[in-house]
Motif scaffolding. Structure first.
Motif, short mmCIF file in Angstrom:
data_model
loop_
_atom_site.label_atom_id
_atom_site.label_comp_id
_atom_site.label_asym_id
_atom_site.label_seq_id
_atom_site.Cartn_x
_atom_site.Cartn_y
_atom_site.Cartn_z
N VAL A 207 0.86 -1.18 0.00
CA VAL A 207 0.00 0.00 0.00
C VAL A 207 0.90 1.23 0.00
O VAL A 207 1.82 1.32 0.81
N ARG A 208 0.62 2.16 -0.88
CA ARG A 208 1.42 3.39 -0.95
C ARG A 208 0.51 4.59 -0.78
O ARG A 208 -0.48 4.75 -1.52
N LEU A 209 0.83 5.41 0.20
CA LEU A 209 0.10 6.65 0.46
C LEU A 209 1.09 7.80 0.39
O LEU A 209 2.20 7.71 0.92
N ASP A 210 0.69 8.88 -0.25
CA ASP A 210 1.58 10.03 -0.44
C ASP A 210 0.75 11.29 -0.19
O ASP A 210 0.21 11.90 -1.12
N PRO A 211 0.61 11.70 1.09
CA PRO A 211 -0.29 12.80 1.43
C PRO A 211 -0.05 14.08 0.64
O PRO A 211 -1.00 14.81 0.34
N GLU A 212 1.20 14.38 0.32
CA GLU A 212 1.50 15.61 -0.41
C GLU A 212 1.80 15.37 -1.89
O GLU A 212 2.17 16.30 -2.60
N ALA A 213 1.62 14.12 -2.34
CA ALA A 213 1.83 13.77 -3.74
C ALA A 213 3.19 14.26 -4.25
O ALA A 213 3.30 14.86 -5.32
N HIS A 214 4.22 14.03 -3.44
CA HIS A 214 5.54 14.53 -3.81
C HIS A 214 6.64 13.47 -3.71
O HIS A 214 7.82 13.77 -3.81
N GLY A 215 6.26 12.20 -3.51
CA GLY A 215 7.25 11.14 -3.33
C GLY A 215 8.15 10.97 -4.53
O GLY A 215 7.68 10.97 -5.68
N ALA A 217 10.91 8.54 -4.25
CA ALA A 217 11.64 7.29 -4.07
C ALA A 217 10.67 6.11 -4.10
O ALA A 217 9.47 6.27 -3.87
N THR A 218 11.19 4.95 -4.41
CA THR A 218 10.41 3.72 -4.36
C THR A 218 10.87 2.88 -3.18
O THR A 218 12.03 2.94 -2.77
N PHE A 219 9.94 2.09 -2.65
CA PHE A 219 10.23 1.28 -1.45
C PHE A 219 9.63 -0.10 -1.64
O PHE A 219 8.64 -0.28 -2.35
N ASP A 220 10.22 -1.08 -0.96
CA ASP A 220 9.74 -2.46 -1.02
C ASP A 220 8.89 -2.84 0.18
O ASP A 220 8.53 -4.01 0.34
N ASP A 221 8.57 -1.89 1.03
CA ASP A 221 7.86 -2.19 2.27
C ASP A 221 6.38 -2.48 2.01
O ASP A 221 5.79 -1.98 1.04
N PRO A 222 5.74 -3.27 2.90
CA PRO A 222 4.31 -3.57 2.70
C PRO A 222 3.42 -2.35 2.84
O PRO A 222 2.35 -2.29 2.23
N LEU A 223 3.83 -1.38 3.66
CA LEU A 223 3.09 -0.13 3.82
C LEU A 223 4.07 1.01 3.58
O LEU A 223 5.11 1.09 4.23
N VAL A 224 3.73 1.88 2.66
CA VAL A 224 4.56 3.03 2.34
C VAL A 224 3.72 4.29 2.56
O VAL A 224 2.67 4.46 1.95
N VAL A 225 4.17 5.13 3.47
CA VAL A 225 3.54 6.43 3.70
C VAL A 225 4.65 7.47 3.53
O VAL A 225 5.53 7.60 4.38
N ILE A 226 4.61 8.16 2.43
CA ILE A 226 5.65 9.14 2.13
C ILE A 226 5.54 10.30 3.13
O ILE A 226 4.47 10.87 3.34
#
Length: 449
Positions: A207-215, A217-226
């Protein structure tokens, strides 16, 4: 009011600090800030103080009261001077405190029954310009203070209480769960506690969440919150796949059956030695436990090493044919690496298949390597050469009781501790661990999500 709303209303009343507690905290924080400013005045550099964390944002849980004060120093200050001045301020403000160490030293103590951390950091222009990881924290605080209203703060408290109850709250490397900052971002992202639970119940990691839509980088984690303040950071990086799944399980569970018990941490009753033996008799397994004196490390250093070590041991037992079923590690004054096995003893010989005969060079090399050795074969099985050779270890005790233990991937400090001394318990012998680890064994033999 729905059953869910009634439950969360009762929980919110219980976990929300009352007016008297808020007043006491405010008075303590005001007094601390005044002390910090007085201590700063005696320094040869400019500095400022800011209160951060849940008590600054009104999202702390009742009776869980930490006051976090950050002393911001000029960005061009030498790291040695930052550490020195930070400790000077800390000792002046908290004379009975003690020094702790994260990325750099800080002082922690107590005032008026509140736990206090006084942390030096750099006063950088934004979170992308940090010189140490703690420099981000004031930006986290400012971001959330602008966006959390009283309703969202209430729902943050609910979410923190829920995570605490299910054992998934805390970003330390023992828990590998949800930090306070991550919890607040998730509530903010979904607009409340209930919407967050309903969303989490249907997550499909990653799951990838990016509150400011500015990420960026990419990540391999199960939960990604930029991180809203740093486009290259995943706030949820420490959160394990297991704890993401745990949140999903209990979110579904609470929505289906609203009740207060998931908000309350509950430890199982400890098992005794007889109960351990009864479990093992019922399961028909062979447990092995490596027991040693716990290395003198903080939990954030110890538990990654315990996990590495138990994984190394389990993988080796699996490779050797002992069929591990489950494993765990726990520690107090002593540390335990426990693996439960389906196979207690292996045959004295093992089959070893070579390449097909038509692969001439490899097949010839295999044949020549074994033809004059004390093995059964080489013989043909289909189109391959095969031998049956003596097995190096026929029991887990033979493998773990000697030098072979040190050939597996162990944590460095664990390996040192084992080299000094360790006990190996096999079968019913592990029941003796119940005296010191009855709760941990209860969790093991009665596992829950």
């Amino acid at each position: 009011m729905s059953d869910f709303e009634a439950v969360v209303a009762r929980v919110a009343d219980r976990v929300t600090p009352d007016a008297a507690e808020r007043e006491r905290l405010q008075a303590a924080a005001d007094a601390l800030r005044a002390r910090v400013r007085d201590a700063i005045d005696d320094l040869p550099v400019e500095a400022s103080v800011v209160q951060v964390g849940s008590t600054a944002r009104g999202t702390w849980l009742a009776d869980d009261r930490d006051i976090d004060l950050f002393v911001r120093f000029p960005a061009d200050l030498d790291r040695t001077d930052l550490e020195r001045y930070g400790l000077e301020v800390g000792r002046a403000v908290l004379p009975d405190g003690r020094e702790e160490y994260a990325e750099h030293p800080y002082v922690t103590g107590e005032i008026r029954s509140f736990d206090v951390d006084l942390v030096p950091c750099y006063d950088v222009p934004d979170a992308t310009a940090i010189k140490s990881s703690v420099d981000r924290t004031p930006f986290h605080d400012a971001y959330l203070q602008e966006r959390l209203d009283s309703d969202l703060a209430r729902d943050v408290r609910l979410f923190k209480a829920f995570l605490t109850g299910i054992g998934a709250y805390g970003s330390d490397l023992r828990t590998r769960g949800f930090s306070g900052y991550l919890s607040e971002l998730l509530v903010l992202e979904y607009g409340g506690f209930e919407p967050l639970l309903r969303a989490a119940a249907d997550w499909h990691p990653p799951v990838r969440l990016d509150p400011e839509a500015h990420g960026t980088a990419t990540f391999d984690d199960p939960l990604v919150v930029i991180d809203p303040t740093d486009p290259e950071r995943n706030v949820a990086a420490v959160c394990s796949a297991e704890n993401v799944a745990r949140l999903q399980h209990y979110a579904r569970d609470l929505l289906a059956d609203p009740r207060e018990s998931p908000f309350v941490p509950a430890a199982p009753d400890p098992v005794d030695a007889d109960a351990v033996r009864a479990h093992l008799d019922r399961r028909g397994t062979t447990p092995v436990a490596v027991v040693f004196e716990t290395p003198d490390l903080v939990d954030d250093q110890l538990y990654p090493q315990l996990r590495k070590s138990i994984h190394g041991i389990t993988d080796e037992l699996d490779r050797r044919g002992f069929a591990p079923i489950r494993s765990t590690a726990f520690a107090d004054d002593r540390a335990v690496l426990l693996v439960e096995l389906a196979v207690a003893e292996l045959a004295a010989v093992e089959r070893h298949a070579g390449p097909p005969v038509h692969v001439r060079d490899h097949a010839t090399g295999f044949y020549d390597a074994y033809v004059d050795r004390d093995v059964y074969g080489p013989f043909l099985d289909g189109d391959r050469y095969v031998v049956e050779r003596e097995r190096e270890f026929t029991t887990p005790a033979a493998l773990l009781g000697g030098d072979a233990l040190f050939d597996v991937a162990l944590g460095a400090h664990v390996e040192t501790a084992l080299d000094e001394d360790y006990d190996l318990l096999v079968g019913d012998e592990v029941a003796a661990l119940a005296d010191d680890f009855g709760v941990e064994l209860a969790r093991y033999f009665d596992p829950t999500p």
